[in-house]
Enzyme design. Structure first.
Site, PDB file in Angstrom:
ATOM      1  N   ARG A   1      44.410  47.600  36.343  1.00 12.07           N
ATOM      2  CA  ARG A   1      43.383  48.585  36.713  1.00 12.07           C
ATOM      3  C   ARG A   1      42.989  49.437  35.502  1.00 12.07           C
ATOM      4  O   ARG A   1      42.813  50.647  35.597  1.00 12.07           O
ATOM      5  CB  ARG A   1      43.861  49.487  37.861  1.00 12.07           C
ATOM      6  CG  ARG A   1      44.277  48.746  39.105  1.00 12.07           C
ATOM      7  CD  ARG A   1      43.124  47.963  39.749  1.00 12.07           C
ATOM      8  NE  ARG A   1      43.610  47.217  40.893  1.00 12.07           N
ATOM      9  CZ  ARG A   1      44.062  45.958  40.811  1.00 12.07           C
ATOM     10  NH1 ARG A   1      44.050  45.322  39.660  1.00 12.07           N
ATOM     11  NH2 ARG A   1      44.513  45.344  41.870  1.00 12.07           N
TER      12      ARG A   1
ATOM     13  N   SER B   1      41.668  51.829  47.935  1.00  7.99           N
ATOM     14  CA  SER B   1      43.021  52.147  47.471  1.00  7.99           C
ATOM     15  C   SER B   1      42.966  53.296  46.465  1.00  7.99           C
ATOM     16  O   SER B   1      42.273  53.199  45.456  1.00  7.99           O
ATOM     17  CB  SER B   1      43.666  50.926  46.823  1.00  7.99           C
ATOM     18  OG  SER B   1      43.775  49.871  47.753  1.00  7.99           O
TER      19      SER B   1
ATOM     20  N   GLU C   1      44.116  55.565  41.048  1.00  7.00           N
ATOM     21  CA  GLU C   1      43.181  54.575  40.521  1.00  7.00           C
ATOM     22  C   GLU C   1      41.858  55.209  40.094  1.00  7.00           C
ATOM     23  O   GLU C   1      41.341  54.876  39.035  1.00  7.00           O
ATOM     24  CB  GLU C   1      42.914  53.477  41.552  1.00  7.00           C
ATOM     25  CG  GLU C   1      44.007  52.442  41.655  1.00  7.00           C
ATOM     26  CD  GLU C   1      43.555  51.198  42.408  1.00  7.00           C
ATOM     27  OE1 GLU C   1      42.330  50.943  42.454  1.00  7.00           O
ATOM     28  OE2 GLU C   1      44.413  50.480  42.943  1.00  7.00           O
TER      29      GLU C   1
END
Length: 341
Positions: A168, A241, A337
């Site tokens: 990520r 998420s 994230e």
């Protein structure tokens, strides 16, 4: 001072971020071509003012009003660049919807991105985050991209190594405000092989009565799982998420498994162990629990949601509380994230 052509002043951003957070931008430019950026950069205020590149607004937490220029990427276009014996090379412009692009490639008979179906956001934002799901990361299908240097307006092409992809992560994420991605190219391998590493995905395909799934079958299964587990941002604000799945060393993983034998865990090639952030959050007592106007979604603890009227400060407070409880209970530090602005 008035706005230049194409520049909007004092813009409400609440509809331009999927969390629906209340924030305003001093200036906003809807960028529909790479050439348009040159005029924006030439303005006297450009060099000194902060800047924010915004795609679908699905990976950003707006912590307050933005005093600089927001560049809303709306460049469109998608095409087959070339066909090789071992791959199709396909390109999409930065402003294209990621999911629509994935489904378009499947409709054309160019499989390979199906595991990444229904991930929110734009094509241009996808490599910044190195999006991934169900055993596939964007980096594995990446061929190259074109980006504009926001300091000079110069165009630059990036190959796989140039992007320095991580979990990520990418060189673009580590240098916020430096680059604007205008087009991304993907290498979709031939012959195609199904990627079915996750038991949940296998079960979904089997439940549909499919014994030899096509890429479209897998895409449909991924969409069904995501729609069942994740809230629609049009109905309740979220970015999907919120935390990365943490990776711990082997010894730490073994200690946690000794105390929690049912803990989901995924051994990594380097000996470390990836854990399920959603499971950790649920065990810490946060699933379905609210903190003021924000909370952890009742069907998936990994998703934080805006119950209505929330601010970025509310969200930061919730994230910090969850991180503290998970660290206290498991010795694991969660990492968000989305990017906080």
């Amino acid at each position: 001072m008035g706005a230049s052509p194409g520049v909007e002043l004092d813009v409400d951003l609440s509809a331009l971020n999927t969390f629906g957070l209340r924030a305003r931008a001093a200036r906003l430019v809807r960028l529909r071509s790479a050439e348009q950026l040159a005029a924006v950069i030439a303005e006297p205020a450009w060099a000194s003012a902060p800047r924010l590149v915004l795609g679908g607004g699905s990976n950003v937490v707006l912590c307050g009003d933005f005093s600089g220029t927001v560049l809303k990427v709306e460049i469109r276009g998608r095409r087959l660049v070339r066909e090789e014996a071992a791959a199709w090379i396909v390109e999409a412009a930065g402003g294209e919807s990621w999911h629509d692009f994935v489904r378009w490639t499947l409709a054309q008979g160019w499989p390979g991105l199906e595991n990444l179906s229904l991930i929110p956001g734009t094509v241009g934002a996808a490599p910044i985050q190195n999006i991934g799901a169900y055993g596939l990361e964007l980096a594995e299908r990446f061929e190259g991209l074109d980006a504009l240097d926001l300091r000079s307006g110069a165009r630059q092409s990036f190959g796989l190594q140039d992007c320095a992809f991580g979990y990520r992560d990418s060189v673009f994420k580590r240098n916020p405000g430096r680059w604007l991605v205008t087009a991304v190219r993907f290498r979709l391998p031939r012959p195609w092989q199904a990627r079915l590493a996750y038991a949940e995905l296998v079960h979904e395909v089997q439940a549909a009565g499919v014994s030899s799934p096509t890429a479209l079958d897998i895409s449909d299964a991924v969409c069904a799982i995501r729609r069942r587990k994740l809230p629609d941002p049009a109905e309740i604000g979220n970015v999907g998420s919120f935390f990365k799945n943490p990776v711990v060393d082997a010894a730490h993983g073994a200690r946690l498994l000794a105390g929690h034998p049912a803990m989901p865990h995924y051994p990594q090639a380097d000996g470390r162990v990836k854990l399920a952030a959603g499971w950790l959050i649920e065990q810490a007592g946060w699933k379905g629990r609210d903190l003021g106007a924000v909370g952890s979604f009742e069907r998936q603890a990994l998703v934080l949601v805006n119950r209505g009227g929330a601010t970025g400060t509310d969200l930061m407070r919730l994230a910090q509380a969850i991180m503290a409880d998970v660290e206290a209970g498991f010795g694991v530090r969660l990492e968000p994230e989305p990017v906080f602005v």
